[in-house]
Design a protein around this motif. Structure first.
Motif, short mmCIF file in Angstrom:
data_model
loop_
_atom_site.label_atom_id
_atom_site.label_comp_id
_atom_site.label_asym_id
_atom_site.label_seq_id
_atom_site.Cartn_x
_atom_site.Cartn_y
_atom_site.Cartn_z
N PHE A 36 0.83 -1.21 0.00
CA PHE A 36 0.00 0.00 0.00
C PHE A 36 0.87 1.26 0.00
O PHE A 36 0.55 2.24 -0.69
CB PHE A 36 -0.94 0.01 1.20
CG PHE A 36 -2.26 -0.66 0.96
CD1 PHE A 36 -3.09 -0.23 -0.07
CD2 PHE A 36 -2.69 -1.72 1.75
CE1 PHE A 36 -4.32 -0.84 -0.31
CE2 PHE A 36 -3.92 -2.33 1.52
CZ PHE A 36 -4.73 -1.89 0.48
N TYR A 53 -6.57 -6.53 -3.86
CA TYR A 53 -5.96 -6.32 -2.55
C TYR A 53 -4.58 -6.98 -2.56
O TYR A 53 -4.44 -8.13 -2.98
CB TYR A 53 -6.84 -6.89 -1.45
CG TYR A 53 -6.42 -6.48 -0.06
CD1 TYR A 53 -6.85 -5.27 0.47
CD2 TYR A 53 -5.58 -7.28 0.71
CE1 TYR A 53 -6.47 -4.87 1.74
CE2 TYR A 53 -5.18 -6.89 1.98
CZ TYR A 53 -5.63 -5.68 2.49
OH TYR A 53 -5.24 -5.27 3.74
N SER A 66 -7.92 5.94 -1.81
CA SER A 66 -7.00 4.81 -1.74
C SER A 66 -6.67 4.37 -3.16
O SER A 66 -7.52 4.47 -4.05
CB SER A 66 -7.66 3.64 -0.99
OG SER A 66 -6.91 2.45 -1.14
N PHE A 115 -6.55 1.46 -4.01
CA PHE A 115 -7.36 0.26 -4.22
C PHE A 115 -8.81 0.68 -4.38
O PHE A 115 -9.48 1.04 -3.41
CB PHE A 115 -7.20 -0.69 -3.03
CG PHE A 115 -8.01 -1.95 -3.11
CD1 PHE A 115 -8.17 -2.64 -4.31
CD2 PHE A 115 -8.60 -2.48 -1.98
CE1 PHE A 115 -8.91 -3.81 -4.38
CE2 PHE A 115 -9.35 -3.64 -2.03
CZ PHE A 115 -9.51 -4.31 -3.24
N ILE A 138 -11.72 -0.66 -2.06
CA ILE A 138 -11.42 -0.65 -0.62
C ILE A 138 -12.65 -0.72 0.26
O ILE A 138 -12.64 -1.34 1.32
CB ILE A 138 -10.57 0.58 -0.26
CG1 ILE A 138 -10.10 0.48 1.20
CG2 ILE A 138 -11.32 1.89 -0.52
CD1 ILE A 138 -8.99 1.41 1.57
N ASN A 139 -13.75 -0.12 -0.16
CA ASN A 139 -14.96 -0.12 0.69
C ASN A 139 -15.91 -1.27 0.37
O ASN A 139 -16.98 -1.35 0.97
CB ASN A 139 -15.70 1.20 0.55
CG ASN A 139 -15.04 2.33 1.32
OD1 ASN A 139 -14.11 2.10 2.09
ND2 ASN A 139 -15.49 3.55 1.10
N VAL A 169 -10.76 -4.31 5.76
CA VAL A 169 -10.00 -3.92 4.57
C VAL A 169 -9.90 -2.40 4.50
O VAL A 169 -8.83 -1.84 4.22
CB VAL A 169 -10.64 -4.50 3.30
CG1 VAL A 169 -10.08 -3.84 2.03
CG2 VAL A 169 -10.41 -6.01 3.24
N THR A 170 -11.00 -1.70 4.75
CA THR A 170 -10.97 -0.23 4.74
C THR A 170 -9.96 0.30 5.75
O THR A 170 -9.15 1.17 5.43
CB THR A 170 -12.36 0.33 5.07
OG1 THR A 170 -13.30 -0.13 4.09
CG2 THR A 170 -12.34 1.86 5.07
N ASP A 192 -5.85 0.17 4.99
CA ASP A 192 -5.15 1.19 4.20
C ASP A 192 -5.49 2.58 4.74
O ASP A 192 -6.24 3.34 4.14
CB ASP A 192 -5.50 1.10 2.72
CG ASP A 192 -4.70 2.10 1.88
OD1 ASP A 192 -3.59 2.47 2.30
OD2 ASP A 192 -5.20 2.54 0.83
N ASN A 202 -8.74 4.52 4.61
CA ASN A 202 -9.17 5.14 3.35
C ASN A 202 -9.11 6.67 3.44
O ASN A 202 -9.90 7.38 2.83
CB ASN A 202 -10.59 4.69 2.98
CG ASN A 202 -10.97 5.01 1.54
OD1 ASN A 202 -10.11 5.33 0.73
ND2 ASN A 202 -12.24 4.91 1.23
#
Length: 262
Positions: free
Chosen positions: A14, A27, A141, A143, A146-147, A153-154, A157, A160
């Motif tokens: 990241f 991811y 992000s 990615f 991400i959400n 996951v949020t 990184d 976000n």
């Protein structure tokens, strides 16, 4: 929780994607399944990043995921060099990741004074807040998804986050009912959301209480002057480079920014 080799790898991936402005279609490793795993990645990334943390964003976890993740909020760092002044007519340009995720949110910002070691509740936490401002959080992000994979996951990184715009202070915050304050959000002049802080669980002071408790559990210091971006009031509004975001609080406190690609 100490980061595993896999979590360190995700943190580095990241960081590299953010530094090189490279979109991530997937991811970059094993997705965290718990908030503890997510914060292990986040803590590793903060340590590797090396920049000073000037605040923390607080976001809401969807009601149907609260039991699974053991709480209704998440947090992520806001670095000092990404906290911008949006007062005195300033309209800062905030960078977001091309090919990634980007959104803007109207938020109330709480500045913490000396938190110390005392225990707080929803009322006494106000004792360690020395300023309340209006503001806009920029979420971004590399990615794009991400959400879409849950709060862990949020959070992994940086929650976000990609910056914070400081708006005008609310001078009478101690004596007024912040929960009833009307807030409007516009993108390129079109109203995309309006609400009050009554939709924010137990409100912005609940966000401050959550943050203090969570950072203490993680062993993260809380120096005076830290900002708490207390959570989206009118929603998470996706935005693209070239657009302008405007938030209006109580019909009189205005803050704005434009969005550009990094």
């Amino acid at each position: 929780m100490r980061a595993t080799d896999e979590q360190q790898k995700v943190a580095r991936a990241f960081l590299a994607a953010r530094a090189e402005m490279t979109p991530l279609t997937d991811y970059p490793g094993a997705m965290p399944q718990t908030m503890a795993e997510a914060y292990a990645v986040q803590d590793a990334a903060i340590a590797l990043d090396g920049r000073r943390v000037g605040g923390w964003k607080v976001g809401r976890i969807a009601p149907d995921l609260v039991d699974r993740f053991g709480g209704n909020r998440l947090t992520g760092p806001i670095f000092t060099d990404e906290i911008m002044d949006g007062t005195a007519g300033e309209v800062p340009a905030m960078g977001v990741y091309a090919g990634g995720f980007a959104a803007a949110e109207a938020e109330v910002l709480l500045r913490l004074g000396d938190v110390g070691a005392r225990d707080y509740d929803i009322e006494t936490v106000k004792d360690c807040i020395d300023e309340v401002r209006t503001g806009i959080e920029i979420a971004s992000s590399p990615f794009a998804g991400i959400n879409r994979h849950g709060p862990a996951v949020t959070a992994s990184d940086y929650g976000n986050n990609k910056g914070l715009v400081l708006g005008p202070a609310i001078p009478d915050w101690q004596s007024r009912d912040l929960l009833a304050m009307p807030v409007e959000f516009r993108i390129d002049g079109e109203r995309v959301g309006s609400a009050t802080m009554e939709t924010m669980l137990d409100g912005p002071f609940g966000s401050a209480l959550f943050l203090i408790r969570t950072l203490r559990e993680r062993g993260v210091a809380i120096p005076p002057g830290i900002w708490v971006s207390a959570g989206a009031i009118t929603g998470v509004h996706e935005i693209v480079a070239g657009q302008r975001a405007d938030a209006l609080f109580d019909g009189r406190f205005a803050v704005a920014c434009t969005v550009t690609h990094l």
